[in-house]
Design a protein around this motif. Structure first.
Motif, short mmCIF file in Angstrom:
data_model
loop_
_atom_site.label_atom_id
_atom_site.label_comp_id
_atom_site.label_asym_id
_atom_site.label_seq_id
_atom_site.Cartn_x
_atom_site.Cartn_y
_atom_site.Cartn_z
N SER A 151 13.11 -19.34 -5.89
CA SER A 151 13.47 -20.66 -6.09
C SER A 151 14.77 -21.22 -5.18
CB SER A 151 13.86 -20.80 -7.74
OG SER A 151 14.97 -19.67 -8.17
N GLU A 152 15.28 -20.02 -4.70
CA GLU A 152 16.45 -20.67 -3.55
C GLU A 152 15.96 -21.86 -2.58
OE1 GLU A 152 18.05 -17.14 -1.60
OE2 GLU A 152 18.40 -15.94 -3.50
N PRO A 153 16.87 -22.75 -2.49
CA PRO A 153 16.59 -23.70 -1.65
C PRO A 153 16.26 -23.05 -0.09
CG PRO A 153 18.26 -24.46 -2.76
CD PRO A 153 18.21 -22.87 -3.08
N THR A 154 16.90 -22.14 0.27
CA THR A 154 16.78 -21.77 1.55
C THR A 154 15.09 -21.07 1.82
OG1 THR A 154 17.82 -19.53 1.12
CG2 THR A 154 19.19 -21.34 2.13
N SER A 155 14.83 -20.38 0.63
CA SER A 155 13.38 -19.66 0.48
C SER A 155 12.48 -20.77 0.74
CB SER A 155 13.47 -18.95 -0.74
OG SER A 155 11.87 -18.51 -0.88
N PHE A 156 12.67 -21.98 -0.16
CA PHE A 156 11.65 -22.98 -0.21
C PHE A 156 11.66 -23.72 1.18
CE2 PHE A 156 10.10 -27.36 -0.86
CZ PHE A 156 9.59 -27.16 -2.52
N MET A 157 12.74 -23.90 1.81
CA MET A 157 12.69 -24.44 3.45
C MET A 157 12.12 -23.59 4.23
SD MET A 157 13.84 -27.62 2.64
CE MET A 157 13.98 -28.16 4.38
N VAL A 178 2.92 -16.18 -4.15
CA VAL A 178 3.47 -15.76 -5.26
C VAL A 178 4.98 -16.18 -5.35
CG1 VAL A 178 4.39 -13.31 -6.03
CG2 VAL A 178 2.19 -13.47 -5.01
N THR A 179 5.18 -16.50 -6.60
CA THR A 179 6.53 -17.13 -6.91
C THR A 179 7.38 -15.78 -7.43
OG1 THR A 179 5.49 -18.15 -8.79
CG2 THR A 179 6.18 -19.34 -7.14
N ASN A 180 8.36 -15.49 -6.89
CA ASN A 180 9.07 -14.16 -7.22
C ASN A 180 10.35 -14.39 -7.99
OD1 ASN A 180 9.28 -11.43 -7.27
ND2 ASN A 180 10.51 -11.28 -5.59
N GLU A 187 8.31 -21.43 -15.12
CA GLU A 187 9.12 -21.65 -14.07
C GLU A 187 8.35 -21.59 -12.74
OE1 GLU A 187 13.05 -19.68 -12.06
OE2 GLU A 187 13.13 -20.23 -14.06
N GLY A 188 7.50 -20.39 -12.63
CA GLY A 188 6.90 -19.95 -11.29
C GLY A 188 5.81 -21.20 -11.08
N ARG A 189 5.09 -21.73 -11.87
CA ARG A 189 4.26 -22.67 -11.65
C ARG A 189 4.92 -23.95 -11.36
NH1 ARG A 189 1.47 -20.45 -16.42
NH2 ARG A 189 2.54 -21.92 -17.81
N ASP A 190 6.00 -24.21 -11.84
CA ASP A 190 6.73 -25.49 -11.56
C ASP A 190 7.31 -25.57 -10.17
OD1 ASP A 190 6.50 -26.73 -13.87
OD2 ASP A 190 8.37 -25.96 -14.70
N LEU A 191 7.78 -24.20 -9.65
CA LEU A 191 8.06 -23.97 -8.40
C LEU A 191 6.81 -23.98 -7.36
CD1 LEU A 191 10.08 -23.13 -6.29
CD2 LEU A 191 9.72 -20.55 -6.92
N PHE A 192 5.98 -23.56 -7.80
CA PHE A 192 4.53 -23.89 -6.81
C PHE A 192 4.27 -25.19 -6.67
CE2 PHE A 192 0.11 -24.31 -6.64
CZ PHE A 192 0.00 -23.40 -5.41
N ARG A 193 4.11 -25.68 -7.75
CA ARG A 193 3.89 -27.22 -7.64
C ARG A 193 4.59 -28.07 -6.73
NH1 ARG A 193 4.57 -28.06 -12.70
NH2 ARG A 193 2.41 -27.06 -13.36
N ARG A 194 5.98 -27.98 -7.09
CA ARG A 194 6.88 -28.53 -6.02
C ARG A 194 6.66 -28.27 -4.57
NH1 ARG A 194 11.92 -26.80 -6.66
NH2 ARG A 194 11.49 -25.45 -8.57
N PHE A 195 6.36 -26.76 -4.34
CA PHE A 195 6.25 -26.38 -3.07
C PHE A 195 4.83 -26.93 -2.53
CE2 PHE A 195 4.96 -22.95 0.31
CZ PHE A 195 5.87 -23.40 1.09
N ALA A 200 0.99 -29.85 0.93
CA ALA A 200 -0.07 -30.47 1.07
C ALA A 200 0.02 -32.09 1.57
CB ALA A 200 -0.80 -30.61 -0.53
N ARG A 201 1.20 -32.80 1.24
CA ARG A 201 1.18 -34.13 1.86
C ARG A 201 1.59 -34.00 3.18
NH1 ARG A 201 6.48 -36.00 -1.03
NH2 ARG A 201 5.20 -35.54 -2.57
N PHE A 202 2.14 -33.27 3.74
CA PHE A 202 2.60 -33.23 5.10
C PHE A 202 1.79 -32.44 5.85
CE2 PHE A 202 6.50 -34.47 3.08
CZ PHE A 202 6.59 -35.80 3.48
N LEU A 203 1.15 -31.24 5.60
CA LEU A 203 0.39 -30.27 6.29
C LEU A 203 -1.09 -30.21 6.25
CD1 LEU A 203 2.97 -27.36 6.02
CD2 LEU A 203 2.80 -29.02 7.65
N GLY A 204 -1.42 -30.50 5.03
CA GLY A 204 -2.77 -30.56 4.66
C GLY A 204 -3.44 -29.07 4.58
#
Length: 273
Positions: A151-157, A178-180, A187-195, A200-204
């Motif tokens: 969930s760290e912003p740097t991990s996301f980016m 895998v959300t770790n 919380e893991g599903r929410d993190l995955f959904r945001r990612f 999906a929007r920009f990379l397909g």
């Protein structure tokens, strides 16, 4: 009488956009969990400088994947057997002579592993964190890529940057996530959904949530004792999560119905180019 479901070898690359997200703990315990459910499994630590899988599993050795890549030894001279019957080819921890897999090294790896392809159901590749060209080509050659995300912003980016390269430059169409180190599955599903929404929007690219591993002090304790968490603390929240991941990955691999692994042919093409 029960029938054993059989399928061909699957090569799974486990990656992360940055260090510190627990990738090595995930792959070490996932390998152990697959072995525990009677899947013949090899962990190939492809880190050529900061390898930790052997430490997490308590399987240090002075023989590493570097010996295979340089042609000094063959696979059978380097591999070790560990908990639940898993197999490990250790990576390089320290000042190894090779920091990137060039074409010759990749060819040696393919040739050394080829006689053993029917000995395994899974080969898991522990890729170095980040997005070097060598690491990316190795991920792209696998039958499936698992991205470990926290969930760290740097991990996301950094995770987004990694899969962007895989999608746009290497034409990878599908990635498991895998959300770790999350509080729970919600919380893991929410993190995955945001990612997933951003990707999906920009990379397909298609992303599938394999599952979550919760924050658990047992993981740190296991590392300090140089044992995998699944073996040392089998009833812990994290160990139960690793077992769920193994079952889901196994079910997913069966659904894919891959006729043959793409790993060896794709690496040969890279090596020949």
């Amino acid at each position: 009488m029960s029938l054993k479901v059989t399928r061909n070898l699957q090569v799974i690359a486990v990656a992360s956009g940055k260090g510190g997200v627990g990738k090595t703990n995930v792959i070490a315990n996932l390998t152990a969990a697959l072995s525990k459910i009677k899947q013949r499994t090899l962990l190939l630590d492809c880190d050529l400088g900061m390898a930790d899988a052997g430490i997490v599993l308590g399987m240090n050795s002075d023989r590493t994947i570097e010996d295979i890549l340089t042609g000094r030894r063959q696979y059978e001279d380097v591999v070790q057997q560990g908990v639940f019957g898993l197999n490990l080819v250790p990576g390089v921890n320290g000042a190894g002579r090779i920091m990137e897999m060039d074409a010759v090294a990749k060819r040696r790896l393919v040739d050394s592993l080829r006689p053993w392809t029917k000995s395994f159901d899974y080969i898991l590749l522990d890729n170095p964190s980040g997005a070097s060209s060598s690491s990316l080509s190795l991920m792209a050659s696998a039958d499936q890529v698992i991205l470990v995300l926290s969930s760290e912003p740097t991990s996301f980016m950094d995770g987004y940057a990694l899969i962007k390269l895989l999608a746009l430059e290497y034409k990878v169409k599908e990635i498991l996530v895998v959300t770790n180190m999350v509080e729970d599955e919600t919380e893991g599903r929410d993190l995955f959904r945001r990612f997933s929404d951003v990707s999906a929007r920009f990379l397909g690219i298609k992303l599938h949530h394999l599952g979550s591993v919760p924050r658990d002090s047992h993981i740190r304790e296991a590392v300090l004792r140089k044992r995998c968490c699944l073996d040392l603390f089998p009833k812990s929240r994290a160990s139960e999560a690793f077992e769920r991941l193994a079952h889901r990955l196994n079910d997913y691999s069966l659904l894919k119905k891959t006729k043959r692994s793409n790993f060896f042919s794709s690496l040969e093409m890279v090596s020949a180019s």
